[in-house]
Motif scaffolding. Structure first.
Motif, PDB file in Angstrom:
ATOM      1  N   MET A   1     -22.765 -76.447  34.777  1.00  0.00           N
ATOM      2  CA  MET A   1     -21.687 -76.007  35.623  1.00  0.00           C
ATOM      3  C   MET A   1     -21.237 -77.167  36.507  1.00  0.00           C
ATOM      4  SD  MET A   1     -21.257 -72.971  34.772  1.00  0.00           S
ATOM      5  CE  MET A   1     -22.093 -71.682  33.921  1.00  0.00           C
ATOM      6  N   SER A   2     -20.002 -77.086  36.934  1.00  0.00           N
ATOM      7  CA  SER A   2     -19.454 -78.125  37.799  1.00  0.00           C
ATOM      8  C   SER A   2     -18.563 -77.484  38.851  1.00  0.00           C
ATOM      9  CB  SER A   2     -18.641 -79.126  36.975  1.00  0.00           C
ATOM     10  OG  SER A   2     -17.915 -80.001  37.814  1.00  0.00           O
ATOM     11  N   ALA A   3     -18.861 -77.767  40.092  1.00  0.00           N
ATOM     12  CA  ALA A   3     -18.042 -77.277  41.199  1.00  0.00           C
ATOM     13  C   ALA A   3     -17.446 -78.466  41.922  1.00  0.00           C
ATOM     14  CB  ALA A   3     -18.882 -76.447  42.155  1.00  0.00           C
ATOM     15  N   LEU A   4     -16.129 -78.498  42.008  1.00  0.00           N
ATOM     16  CA  LEU A   4     -15.430 -79.466  42.848  1.00  0.00           C
ATOM     17  C   LEU A   4     -14.883 -78.685  44.035  1.00  0.00           C
ATOM     18  CD1 LEU A   4     -13.344 -81.594  40.319  1.00  0.00           C
ATOM     19  CD2 LEU A   4     -15.293 -82.353  41.666  1.00  0.00           C
ATOM     20  N   VAL A   5     -15.231 -79.109  45.219  1.00  0.00           N
ATOM     21  CA  VAL A   5     -14.775 -78.423  46.420  1.00  0.00           C
ATOM     22  C   VAL A   5     -14.135 -79.458  47.342  1.00  0.00           C
ATOM     23  CG1 VAL A   5     -15.450 -77.072  48.436  1.00  0.00           C
ATOM     24  CG2 VAL A   5     -16.556 -76.666  46.236  1.00  0.00           C
ATOM     25  N   GLU A   6     -12.885 -79.200  47.693  1.00  0.00           N
ATOM     26  CA  GLU A   6     -12.215 -80.030  48.683  1.00  0.00           C
ATOM     27  C   GLU A   6     -12.208 -79.253  49.990  1.00  0.00           C
ATOM     28  OE1 GLU A   6      -8.173 -82.586  49.376  1.00  0.00           O
ATOM     29  OE2 GLU A   6      -8.016 -80.765  48.198  1.00  0.00           O
ATOM     30  N   PHE A   7     -12.656 -79.903  51.055  1.00  0.00           N
ATOM     31  CA  PHE A   7     -12.610 -79.224  52.342  1.00  0.00           C
ATOM     32  C   PHE A   7     -12.231 -80.189  53.455  1.00  0.00           C
ATOM     33  CE2 PHE A   7     -16.876 -80.868  52.446  1.00  0.00           C
ATOM     34  CZ  PHE A   7     -17.227 -80.997  53.788  1.00  0.00           C
ATOM     35  N   ALA A   8     -11.616 -79.617  54.454  1.00  0.00           N
ATOM     36  CA  ALA A   8     -11.305 -80.327  55.683  1.00  0.00           C
ATOM     37  C   ALA A   8     -11.866 -79.488  56.817  1.00  0.00           C
ATOM     38  CB  ALA A   8      -9.801 -80.492  55.837  1.00  0.00           C
ATOM     39  N   MET A   9     -12.450 -80.141  57.801  1.00  0.00           N
ATOM     40  CA  MET A   9     -13.074 -79.422  58.896  1.00  0.00           C
ATOM     41  C   MET A   9     -12.967 -80.259  60.161  1.00  0.00           C
ATOM     42  SD  MET A   9     -17.067 -78.285  59.226  1.00  0.00           S
ATOM     43  CE  MET A   9     -16.981 -77.150  57.866  1.00  0.00           C
ATOM     44  N   PHE A  10     -12.502 -79.629  61.237  1.00  0.00           N
ATOM     45  CA  PHE A  10     -12.415 -80.337  62.515  1.00  0.00           C
ATOM     46  C   PHE A  10     -12.273 -79.329  63.648  1.00  0.00           C
ATOM     47  CE2 PHE A  10      -8.234 -80.144  60.537  1.00  0.00           C
ATOM     48  CZ  PHE A  10      -7.476 -79.523  61.523  1.00  0.00           C
ATOM     49  N   PRO A  11     -12.674 -79.724  64.855  1.00  0.00           N
ATOM     50  CA  PRO A  11     -12.532 -78.824  65.998  1.00  0.00           C
ATOM     51  C   PRO A  11     -11.089 -78.805  66.480  1.00  0.00           C
ATOM     52  CG  PRO A  11     -13.488 -80.894  66.703  1.00  0.00           C
ATOM     53  CD  PRO A  11     -13.359 -80.971  65.207  1.00  0.00           C
ATOM     54  N   PRO A  40      -7.184 -88.798  52.729  1.00  0.00           N
ATOM     55  CA  PRO A  40      -6.582 -88.663  54.053  1.00  0.00           C
ATOM     56  C   PRO A  40      -6.501 -87.217  54.551  1.00  0.00           C
ATOM     57  CG  PRO A  40      -5.262 -90.128  52.704  1.00  0.00           C
ATOM     58  CD  PRO A  40      -6.291 -89.509  51.800  1.00  0.00           C
ATOM     59  N   MET A  41      -6.587 -86.249  53.646  1.00  0.00           N
ATOM     60  CA  MET A  41      -6.424 -84.846  54.030  1.00  0.00           C
ATOM     61  C   MET A  41      -7.679 -84.005  53.856  1.00  0.00           C
ATOM     62  SD  MET A  41      -3.360 -84.742  55.159  1.00  0.00           S
ATOM     63  CE  MET A  41      -3.031 -83.000  55.249  1.00  0.00           C
ATOM     64  N   GLY A  42      -8.778 -84.612  53.440  1.00  0.00           N
ATOM     65  CA  GLY A  42     -10.003 -83.854  53.247  1.00  0.00           C
ATOM     66  C   GLY A  42     -11.021 -84.656  52.467  1.00  0.00           C
ATOM     67  N   THR A  43     -12.102 -84.007  52.129  1.00  0.00           N
ATOM     68  CA  THR A  43     -13.172 -84.628  51.357  1.00  0.00           C
ATOM     69  C   THR A  43     -13.453 -83.753  50.145  1.00  0.00           C
ATOM     70  OG1 THR A  43     -14.140 -85.544  53.373  1.00  0.00           O
ATOM     71  CG2 THR A  43     -15.564 -85.434  51.438  1.00  0.00           C
ATOM     72  N   ILE A  44     -13.579 -84.375  48.979  1.00  0.00           N
ATOM     73  CA  ILE A  44     -13.889 -83.662  47.743  1.00  0.00           C
ATOM     74  C   ILE A  44     -15.347 -83.943  47.402  1.00  0.00           C
ATOM     75  CG2 ILE A  44     -13.296 -83.322  45.321  1.00  0.00           C
ATOM     76  CD1 ILE A  44     -10.532 -84.646  46.075  1.00  0.00           C
ATOM     77  N   VAL A  45     -16.110 -82.880  47.187  1.00  0.00           N
ATOM     78  CA  VAL A  45     -17.533 -82.983  46.876  1.00  0.00           C
ATOM     79  C   VAL A  45     -17.771 -82.304  45.536  1.00  0.00           C
ATOM     80  CG1 VAL A  45     -19.870 -82.449  47.653  1.00  0.00           C
ATOM     81  CG2 VAL A  45     -18.086 -82.886  49.338  1.00  0.00           C
TER      82      VAL A  45
END
Length: 104
Positions: A1-11, A40-45
């Motif tokens: 299986m492969s999960a690509l998740v892009e997320f952005a997180m900030f206060p 520039p808009m998030g991180t992909i893991v």
């Protein structure tokens, strides 16, 4: 299986610039050992399961919650049967079709 998740997180209750908080989250991502790409808009893991990445995101929430009262996040998920390695393969596939390497 492969999960690509892009997320952005900030206060949202802190300074106008969010880079110091993004750096804190990125440090957790880096120490996780999972492959990732900062944009520039998030991180992909990438991981074998969505759960692995959700655990990392939860850890990031806990870290920021120590001194932030309100945290915003956006999450996109691409889950697919098959091996991991799509973080690089998806880009390579587009580059191949273009006949050139994209600037990183």
């Amino acid at each position: 299986m492969s999960a690509l998740v892009e997320f952005a997180m900030f206060p949202t209750d802190q300074t106008e610039s969010k880079s110091a908080f993004v750096a804190r989250v990125l440090d957790l991502v880096d120490r996780s050992g999972l492959p990732y790409r900062l944009t520039p808009m998030g991180t992909i893991v990438e991981a074998e399961t969505v759960g692995e990445i959700f655990a990392l995101i939860e850890q990031a929430y806990e870290d920021l919650a120590e001194d932030c009262n309100r945290i915003y996040s956006a999450i996109k998920i691409d889950y697919r049967k098959g091996p991991v390695g799509r973080l690089e393969k998806k880009i390579a596939s587009v580059e191949e079709k273009l006949g050139r390497k994209l600037d990183a």
